[in-house]
Design an enzyme around this catalytic site. Structure first.
Site, mmCIF file in Angstrom:
data_model
loop_
_atom_site.group_PDB
_atom_site.id
_atom_site.type_symbol
_atom_site.label_atom_id
_atom_site.label_comp_id
_atom_site.label_asym_id
_atom_site.label_seq_id
_atom_site.Cartn_x
_atom_site.Cartn_y
_atom_site.Cartn_z
ATOM 1 N N SER A 160 0.802 -1.233 0.000
ATOM 2 C CA SER A 160 0.000 0.000 0.000
ATOM 3 C C SER A 160 0.827 1.272 0.000
ATOM 4 C CB SER A 160 -0.940 -0.021 1.192
ATOM 5 O OG SER A 160 -1.680 -1.198 1.141
ATOM 6 N N ARG A 175 7.576 6.551 -4.110
ATOM 7 C CA ARG A 175 8.181 7.080 -2.884
ATOM 8 C C ARG A 175 7.502 6.431 -1.702
ATOM 9 N NH1 ARG A 175 4.284 10.201 -4.650
ATOM 10 N NH2 ARG A 175 5.534 10.808 -6.431
ATOM 11 N N ASP A 213 -3.996 -1.310 -1.347
ATOM 12 C CA ASP A 213 -5.124 -1.625 -0.456
ATOM 13 C C ASP A 213 -6.448 -1.045 -0.960
ATOM 14 O OD1 ASP A 213 -4.218 0.950 0.098
ATOM 15 O OD2 ASP A 213 -4.077 0.688 2.266
HETATM 16 C C1 GLC Z 1 -0.807 6.017 1.473
HETATM 17 C C2 GLC Z 1 -0.211 5.160 0.367
HETATM 18 C C3 GLC Z 1 -1.310 4.536 -0.468
HETATM 19 C C4 GLC Z 1 -2.297 3.809 0.418
HETATM 20 C C5 GLC Z 1 -2.821 4.731 1.515
HETATM 21 C C6 GLC Z 1 -3.737 4.013 2.480
HETATM 22 O O1 GLC Z 1 -1.471 7.076 0.894
HETATM 23 O O2 GLC Z 1 0.641 5.945 -0.437
HETATM 24 O O3 GLC Z 1 -0.762 3.639 -1.402
HETATM 25 O O4 GLC Z 1 -3.364 3.347 -0.355
HETATM 26 O O5 GLC Z 1 -1.727 5.256 2.245
HETATM 27 O O6 GLC Z 1 -3.130 2.936 3.103
#
Ligand code: GLC
Length: 516
Positions: A160, A175, A213
């Site tokens: 995620s 990143r 996610d």
């Molecule tokens: C951050 C991550 C993203 C993820 C979100 C929720 O924004 O960059 O990929 O979906 O957190 O977990």
């Protein structure tokens, strides 16, 4: 038969009394209200800018919001079958699941184990990270399949973080977000080192899909609800995914995809307004950004997500103690309050949940956690501040949901949501629904009924388990595509078929819902 209420009905907000608050503290509360309140007009202008930024992210030039195509092509039918592994690398835990999708539509069985993610891993080396994850997977397989001779199990890996994907079994980390800072991972494909760590240990797993996610949440929710259009996470981080037609994604034009084919887009909307054009940032938001491992990134996320809510609250209190002319906590030892990130969102949740008019629970919580004894007026200020921060988070989050609905012209739909803030933060859902109503100008609900639960045109509902069932479903959908020869966006279709026993639900019995 009359129903008997065993508990008082919960009020949306307590009355509170500001009667005996000194004038200068009242002024301070008023200042905070002005700083943190986002009115309807502002919500609308943020949403409109958000909508154009979503489009910009899909354009060839690109924008701040990455809008990453995920190669998860279309919704599940509910008839997916097979046994899959799912791995979720969360902020605090690592979860491994084995999921069986049986013949029955929309059903699933799951067994799962949770492993703690050691705090040091978040700032350690890439080798340590992949090694630890592979060890957990190995442990899971050894525990649940002791002595079995296994084919390779297909795995959906919920990673995620923002990753650009040329294929579903590929992902270059753009990143780190959410406080992670592991050297040597950004700018690289995360799949090869992950697979190498599995290979080294001889773990019989084939990565079939690397997913976000939010995409998992979207797909898992759509498995049981055909009205689902958007998957959201309101947790440590904040983000959303939705389905876009390939024909509406200019940056994929060169691939000559079927314009009517749908593909899930992981928005990575945490990066909204990184150029600070529209969000009402306070001096506290600016400090959070400046002191974070990635200044200038995730501007929207830093104002709304769970990781930052407690820190915002702490910074305001510290400022009121130290700088402002009104000194709160005068003469008290505030050294505990000086520790960055010492308060998390659950601290604010507890304050907002304090059921007593005299805020006695808040009083005790401050004394216990921070060694600070609050006066009655200070408690009133604290409670109001928590409400302001929690409300701003819910209202700004709603702008993202509204922007996708406007972009896609969804007049009615369901949004599947997961994450600690959505699930646990008091009033987050109601405040979000209220903001949607203001932004989208609803005056009545579906079928002409009054607005409210079950009738709001767009409803944000608790999602199915995205990083478990969602990841398994996406792995299933990917394998199905491979079997049908539709290998667009799949790097290693052959490897996925070779040695994996995927799509046969009868291949193995899995105990239903047993949690290990
Ligand atoms: C951050 C991550 C993203 C993820 C979100 C929720 O924004 O960059 O990929 O979906 O957190 O977990």
């Amino acid at each position: 038969m009359a129903t008997r209420h065993t508990q008082p009905r919960r009020q949306p907000s307590r009355k509170g009394s500001m009667a005996d608050i000194p004038k200068d503290l009242l002024q301070e509360i008023k200042r905070l209200e002005d700083l943190f309140t986002v009115d309807t007009a502002k919500l609308k202008s943020i949403t409109s800018h958000f909508q154009s930024e979503l489009a910009k992210g899909l354009s060839k030039e690109g924008g701040s919001i990455p809008m990453n195509p995920t190669w998860c092509m279309g919704f599940p039918t509910g008839h997916e079958t097979g046994t899959f592994l799912a791995l979720d690398m969360g902020g605090t835990n690592l979860r491994v699941c084995e999921i069986n999708l049986p013949e029955e539509k929309g059903e699933f069985d799951i067994i799962q184990s949770k492993y703690r993610m050691p705090e040091e891993l978040k700032t350690g080396t890439a080798d340590e990270l992949w090694g630890y994850i592979a060890d957990c997977l190995q442990q899971f397989i050894e525990y649940h399949h002791e002595g079995e001779k296994l084919d390779k199990l297909p795995l959906g890996f919920t990673f995620s973080y923002p990753a650009t994907q040329d294929f579903i079994d590929h992902g270059v980390l753009q990143r780190w977000t959410k406080g992670f800072d592991i050297d040597g991972v950004e700018g690289k494909d995360v799949v090869p080192p992950f697979e190498a760590a599995l290979e080294e240990r001889g773990v019989p797993i084939k990565l079939t899909a690397l997913i976000n996610d939010t995409t998992g949440t979207l797909i898992a929710s759509a498995y049981t609800d055909s009205e689902m259009r958007i998957g959201c996470i309101f947790g440590t981080g904040c983000n959303a995914a939705y389905m876009e037609h390939c024909g509406d994604i200019p940056k994929l034009e060169h691939m000559k995809l079927d314009p009517n084919q749908e593909i899930a887009i992981n928005c990575e909307w945490g990066a909204f307004d990184n150029e600070h054009k529209i969000l009402p940032r306070t001096q506290y938001d600016i400090i959070i950004d400046k002191d974070s491992p990635r200044p200038g990134q995730q501007s929207f996320e830093k104002m709304v997500a769970g990781l930052y809510l407690g820190e915002l609250f702490r910074l305001v209190l510290l400022d009121l103690h130290e700088v402002a002319h009104v000194k709160i906590f005068e003469g008290q030892d505030v050294s505990s309050l000086k520790k960055p990130y010492s308060l998390d969102a659950s601290f604010l949740s507890d304050i907002e949940n304090d059921p007593f008019e005299n805020l006695s629970e808040t009083h005790d919580r401050f004394e216990k956690a921070l060694g600070i004894k609050c006066t009655k007026p200070e408690l009133e200020l604290i409670r109001r501040l928590a409400e302001l921060i929690g409300t701003r988070s819910a209202r700004l989050s709603a702008c993202g949901v509204a922007a996708i609905c406007l972009k896609k012209n969804y007049k009615t739909c369901h949004v599947g949501a997961d994450g600690s803030v959505f699930n646990k933060y008091p009033h987050f859902k109601a405040r979000g629904a209220q903001a949607l109503k203001e932004i989208l100008d609803w005056d009545k609900g579906r079928d002409g009924k009054a607005l409210g639960k079950g009738h709001d045109p767009v409803e944000i509902l608790p999602a199915e388990d995205g990083s478990g069932v969602g990841a398994a479903l996406i792995a299933a959908l990917t394998l199905k595509r491979v079997q049908e020869g539709k290998v667009m966006g799949i790097r290693d279709p052959e490897g996925m078929l070779k040695g994996t026993k995927a799509a046969d639900p009868k291949s193995k019995e899995v105990a239903p819902e047993s949690k290990k």
